[in-house]
Design an enzyme around this catalytic site. Structure first.
Site, PDB file in Angstrom:
ATOM      1  N   ARG A 197      10.407   7.110   4.044  1.00 22.75           N
ATOM      2  CA  ARG A 197      10.442   8.566   4.184  1.00 22.75           C
ATOM      3  C   ARG A 197      11.133   8.988   5.477  1.00 22.75           C
ATOM      4  O   ARG A 197      11.812  10.024   5.524  1.00 22.75           O
ATOM      5  CB  ARG A 197       9.022   9.134   4.110  1.00 22.75           C
ATOM      6  N   ASP A 235       1.112   5.580   0.154  1.00 23.47           N
ATOM      7  CA  ASP A 235       0.418   6.719   0.740  1.00 23.47           C
ATOM      8  C   ASP A 235       0.057   7.750  -0.314  1.00 23.47           C
ATOM      9  O   ASP A 235       0.498   7.678  -1.467  1.00 23.47           O
ATOM     10  CB  ASP A 235       1.306   7.386   1.801  1.00 23.47           C
ATOM     11  N   ARG A 288       0.837  -1.196   0.000  1.00 19.67           N
ATOM     12  CA  ARG A 288       0.000   0.000   0.000  1.00 19.67           C
ATOM     13  C   ARG A 288       0.875   1.250   0.000  1.00 19.67           C
ATOM     14  O   ARG A 288       1.806   1.368   0.791  1.00 19.67           O
ATOM     15  CB  ARG A 288      -0.925   0.010   1.217  1.00 19.67           C
TER      16      ARG A 288
END
Length: 274
Positions: free
Chosen positions: A193, A45, A43
């Site tokens: 990130r 973002d 998945r």
């Protein structure tokens, strides 16, 4: 699949729509004339892109593989495209986009220049302070191997365990573009990130490379750098056993993502010993 995540609310379906999964399943339903539920390999973002997202679904329909590609793409917007399709065994011992995966690779594209570029808006992260790529490589080396990555895990992460195996982290620079390529068994929510944000802190001289090792050992998310922007993050490749026979492509969206590209200089690799 490939998609430009700039205008989407991430992969996973949401009540208000506006996600890649919602859009893909609507296109599949229009093509197949029946509801189709999908499962993805990883998945992503909001704002995150995919060079190779792998999706599976179960169906009793018998269509040529090229028909699944062209037919579904006819109902998708320009920012999303099915690149290939193939049939795989289903059921308990069959293929599963997520659980059959052996590794995931992400690329983070950084634009390192005093002035931002509007042409790279939404496609690359921007850092205006000069970055020392050798310091960043030295810091990244501390992350290779099997570790508890709690220090780089989002508070809302739903993974059962924070322990992941980081296979490699590569940093390549071409002019003002830096590409950080991370390959691991799997990633926690915001893990890439958060790692990128911390490597930037080392690269701009605010922390020594050893700081990354201390952060990793401390397992305290509050001690690491803030989560960096999603703009330059690309899901690059999902690793599967060759026995599945998937017709996977070598992503060629950007020349600096090609590891054997002649113009890419100043490349080094941190890899787990085998």
């Amino acid at each position: 699949m490939q998609y430009d995540g700039s205008s989407w609310r991430g992969w996973q379906t949401q009540p208000g729509g506006g996600t890649v999964q919602d859009t893909l399943e609507a296109a599949l339903q229009r093509f197949a004339l029946t509801p189709v539920a999908t499962t993805c390999a990883g998945r992503t973002d909001a704002g995150v892109h995919a060079l190779e997202q792998v999706v599976h679904f179960d169906t009793a329909l018998d269509r040529e593989m090229f028909s699944w590609v062209r037919g579904v793409n006819a109902f998708l917007p320009p920012s999303i495209a099915v690149r290939w399709a193939t049939g795989v065994p289903g059921g308990g011992d069959g293929f599963h986009a997520r659980f059959s995966a052996t590794s995931r690779t992400y690329h983070y594209v950084l634009y390192n220049h005093p002035v931002r570029s509007p042409l790279l808006s939404g496609k690359a992260g921007w850092v205006f302070r000069p970055l020392d790529i050798e310091r960043m490589r030295a810091a990244a080396a501390h992350l290779i191997g099997t570790h508890d990555f709690s220090a780089f895990r989002a508070a809302e992460c739903q993974a059962k365990s924070p322990v992941k195996q980081m296979h490699s982290i590569e940093l390549a620079r071409q002019g003002d573009i830096i590409v950080i390529t991370l390959t691991a068994s799997a990633f926690l929510h915001h893990m890439v990130r958060n790692i990128v944000g911390s490597l930037i802190v080392v690269g701009n001289g605010n922390q020594p490379p050893e700081w990354i090792a201390a952060i990793l050992a401390g397992r305290d998310r509050s001690q690491a750098a803030p989560t960096f922007m999603p703009d330059g993050l690309y899901l690059g490749r999902i690793g599967y056993a060759g026995t599945w026979g998937l017709p996977q492509e070598q992503p060629a969206m950007f020349p600096w993502l090609q590891r054997d590209h002649a113009d890419v200089t100043d490349m080094a690799t941190s890899r787990e010993s085998t």
